[in-house]
Design an enzyme around this catalytic site. Structure first.
Site, PDB file in Angstrom:
ATOM      1  N   HIS A 114       0.818  -1.215   0.000  1.00 62.69           N
ATOM      2  CA  HIS A 114       0.000   0.000   0.000  1.00 62.69           C
ATOM      3  C   HIS A 114       0.851   1.264   0.000  1.00 62.69           C
ATOM      4  CE1 HIS A 114       0.435  -0.188   4.503  1.00 62.69           C
ATOM      5  NE2 HIS A 114       0.379   1.122   4.388  1.00 62.69           N
ATOM      6  N   ASP A 147       0.036  -7.526   1.086  1.00 64.60           N
ATOM      7  CA  ASP A 147       0.486  -6.174   1.384  1.00 64.60           C
ATOM      8  C   ASP A 147       2.003  -6.075   1.483  1.00 64.60           C
ATOM      9  OD1 ASP A 147       0.170  -3.471   1.689  1.00 64.60           O
ATOM     10  OD2 ASP A 147      -0.263  -3.559   3.833  1.00 64.60           O
ATOM     11  N   SER A 228       4.745   2.772   7.695  1.00 63.71           N
ATOM     12  CA  SER A 228       4.377   1.612   6.891  1.00 63.71           C
ATOM     13  C   SER A 228       5.541   1.108   6.051  1.00 63.71           C
ATOM     14  CB  SER A 228       3.226   1.969   5.950  1.00 63.71           C
ATOM     15  OG  SER A 228       2.060   2.247   6.664  1.00 63.71           O
TER      16      SER A 228
END
Length: 375
Positions: A114, A147, A228
């Site tokens: 992402h 992911d 992230s």
């Protein structure tokens, strides 16, 4: 990763996608989480730059390195040179950032899918090294289902992150997270592993549940949008997880609460590196599907207990055709013990649709085997 703003109206790093889940759903299996995605009342926001889970336990920490011995100064000095801040800019001028780690000396960087998804739609991508050098980066391969992604930049005598294992982690073990929360590159936070074996739903860009990860690491080390894709490391500075998600409490207006509340989640390194190696080898990773959903047994219930409880079976899927049913407990994949979802990933990482896996399982106390042909 498009079009959301933080509570102050600024565009947040990693452009997190959000969805809502009732607090009671945190106590149930991931297969039930989708039922609460739009629940009202007391709720938690799951931010894809930071997301959330179900439940599991683990034995108390037995590591010789406790919090007092986990020297964040030494860890920062060792690990930060392997960490990069990833910047993306779309053709319309929208920007976002996340984090990644060098996993080899060829300029390959492991991160979340992402974080770099906009690059697949034409966004330009650059990485900022810890020494301030910025360089363009290209997409090597992405695995939205898990992911995870690998990108590449020009190598420049980069420090490679040391790789540990997630198979021997313990609740209470000290860990350190490194990355660029809210765009603040070179940030370091330290705390503990809060739980193991969490289930983490993965929403797509529209907020709909598209998949979920199992066996995720929960930590209260502060991670925020922008962390992230960054490394979660042990006290020896070895990569044990990829920071992926947090849960945040919504505001009175129902908007995302924004920052860390001590519920952070990381993809285990054994899964992440198995996927990354396959992406580097072939440019992609599309594992054959077993067509089941599993959760680990609570090993505290019996000294010899181990295995994966089958909590859902896809109709006409590979497992269903092989005769597996809800309630079965898988004990081995291809002769290797099955204790976690990672074991399932590793068992299928080099297999494709049509390949066969021998599965050992118990049903009503009776042991059996089945040959599952992946779809």
């Amino acid at each position: 990763m498009t079009g959301t703003s933080d509570p102050q109206g600024r565009r947040p790093p990693a452009s997190p996608r959000r969805f809502e889940i009732s607090s009671t759903a945190l106590a149930v299996m991931a297969g039930l989480l989708i039922l609460s995605l739009m629940a009202s009342g007391t709720a938690l926001w799951m931010v894809l730059s930071n997301r959330s889970t179900a439940a599991s336990t683990s034995p108390a920490a037995t590591s010789a390195t406790d919090a007092a011995e986990c020297n964040a100064v030494t860890i920062a000095d060792t690990v930060l040179p392997s960490v990069v801040t990833i910047h993306l800019t779309s053709s319309s001028g929208q920007s976002s950032n996340g984090t990644g780690s060098f996993i080899d000396e060829k300029g390959n960087i492991l991160t979340n899918d992402h974080v770099i998804a906009a690059a697949a739609n034409g966004a330009t991508m650059t990485v900022l090294r810890s020494d301030g050098v910025q360089s363009p980066a290209q997409l090597v391969g992405r695995v939205p289902r898990l992911d995870l992604a690998v990108i590449r930049t020009d190598p420049d005598k980069d420090t490679v992150v040391g790789t540990g294992t997630s198979s021997t982690l313990n609740v209470g073990q000290s860990v350190v997270a490194l990355g660029a929360p809210l765009g603040l590159s070179g940030s370091v936070t330290r705390d503990i592993i809060s739980a193991l074996g969490r289930q983490m739903p993965l929403p797509d860009a529209s907020g709909e549940l598209s998949a979920y990860l199992s066996d995720v690491i929960q930590t209260d080390a502060a991670i925020n949008p922008g962390n992230s894709g960054g490394p979660l490391v042990d006290c020896d500075g070895r990569l044990i997880g990829v920071d992926t998600a947090i849960a945040t409490v919504p505001t009175a207006e129902g908007a995302s609460g924004g920052g860390s509340v001590g519920l952070g989640f990381a993809i285990p390194v054994d899964t992440a590196m198995a996927v990354a190696k396959e992406v580097l080898r072939t440019g992609s990773f599309t594992p054959g599907s077993l067509g089941i959903s599993v959760v680990p047994l609570d090993e505290s219930s019996a000294a010899s207990a181990h295995g994966l409880y089958v909590n859902a079976v896809t109709a006409n899927g590979a497992a269903a055709r092989a005769g597996l049913k809800v309630g079965d407990v898988i004990t081995e994949f291809d002769g290797q013990k099955a204790r976690s979802f990672e074991d399932l990933v590793i068992a299928t990482v080099r297999k494709r649709a049509g390949d066969a896996i021998k599965v050992s399982y118990t049903r009503n106390g009776q042991s059996s085997t089945a040959t599952v042909r992946l779809t």
